[in-house]
Design a protein around this motif. Structure first.
Motif, PDB file in Angstrom:
ATOM      1  N   ASP A   1       0.944  -1.046   0.032  1.00  0.00           N
ATOM      2  CA  ASP A   1       0.112  -0.145  -0.089  1.00  0.00           C
ATOM      3  C   ASP A   1       0.787   1.286   0.099  1.00  0.00           C
ATOM      4  O   ASP A   1       0.516   2.189  -0.681  1.00  0.00           O
ATOM      5  N   ALA A   2       1.842   1.328   0.693  1.00  0.00           N
ATOM      6  CA  ALA A   2       2.865   2.518   0.809  1.00  0.00           C
ATOM      7  C   ALA A   2       3.516   2.682  -0.361  1.00  0.00           C
ATOM      8  O   ALA A   2       3.662   3.645  -0.975  1.00  0.00           O
ATOM      9  N   ALA A   3       3.897   1.521  -1.191  1.00  0.00           N
ATOM     10  CA  ALA A   3       4.334   1.744  -2.626  1.00  0.00           C
ATOM     11  C   ALA A   3       3.316   2.278  -3.570  1.00  0.00           C
ATOM     12  O   ALA A   3       3.891   3.213  -4.297  1.00  0.00           O
ATOM     13  N   VAL A   4       2.097   1.927  -3.594  1.00  0.00           N
ATOM     14  CA  VAL A   4       1.134   2.398  -4.339  1.00  0.00           C
ATOM     15  C   VAL A   4       1.047   3.658  -4.116  1.00  0.00           C
ATOM     16  O   VAL A   4       0.934   4.689  -5.001  1.00  0.00           O
ATOM     17  N   GLN A   5       0.901   4.311  -2.908  1.00  0.00           N
ATOM     18  CA  GLN A   5       0.878   5.650  -2.596  1.00  0.00           C
ATOM     19  C   GLN A   5       1.988   6.437  -3.052  1.00  0.00           C
ATOM     20  O   GLN A   5       1.821   7.399  -3.677  1.00  0.00           O
TER      21      GLN A   5
ATOM     22  N   ALA B   1       1.760   9.201  -5.830  1.00  0.00           N
ATOM     23  CA  ALA B   1       2.020  10.808  -5.444  1.00  0.00           C
ATOM     24  C   ALA B   1       3.136  11.427  -6.379  1.00  0.00           C
ATOM     25  O   ALA B   1       3.157  12.389  -6.708  1.00  0.00           O
ATOM     26  N   ARG B   2       3.877  10.393  -7.174  1.00  0.00           N
ATOM     27  CA  ARG B   2       4.919  10.865  -8.191  1.00  0.00           C
ATOM     28  C   ARG B   2       4.519  10.951  -9.387  1.00  0.00           C
ATOM     29  O   ARG B   2       5.189  11.213 -10.322  1.00  0.00           O
ATOM     30  N   ALA B   3       3.403  10.251  -9.871  1.00  0.00           N
ATOM     31  CA  ALA B   3       2.932  10.171 -11.075  1.00  0.00           C
ATOM     32  C   ALA B   3       2.838  11.503 -11.970  1.00  0.00           C
ATOM     33  O   ALA B   3       3.250  11.601 -13.241  1.00  0.00           O
TER      34      ALA B   3
END
Length: 85
Positions: free
Chosen positions: A19-23, A27-29
């Protein structure tokens, strides 16, 4: 901002990490898309990163490549030979 308790073992920790990786990706997209558009322009690859960031990468890679790993990398063939010895 509420404090999040980070699980340390098992499935909860795996779920937390995922979940942290997905966030982080989300955030950087926007910045990533901007950089991708910059790279696609003629001559854009030289504009995509700051000179400081490029210099840091070159420095890091030159140190890594100047001091290769000391241990030989195991290959399937070498692993089989050791297993039969």
């Amino acid at each position: 901002m509420p404090t999040t308790v980070r699980p340390t073992i098992g499935t909860d920790a795996e779920t937390y990490q995922r979940d942290a990786a997905v966030q982080r990706v989300r955030a950087r997209a926007g910045a990533r898309r901007k950089q991708e558009r910059e790279i696609e322009r003629p001559g854009g690859i030289g504009q995509a990163d700051s000179l400081e960031r490029v210099a840091t990468r070159i420095d890091r890679l030159s140190r890594i490549l100047a001091d290769p790993p000391r241990r030989p990398i195991a290959t399937p063939k070498a692993t089989r030979a050791n297993a039969s010895a």
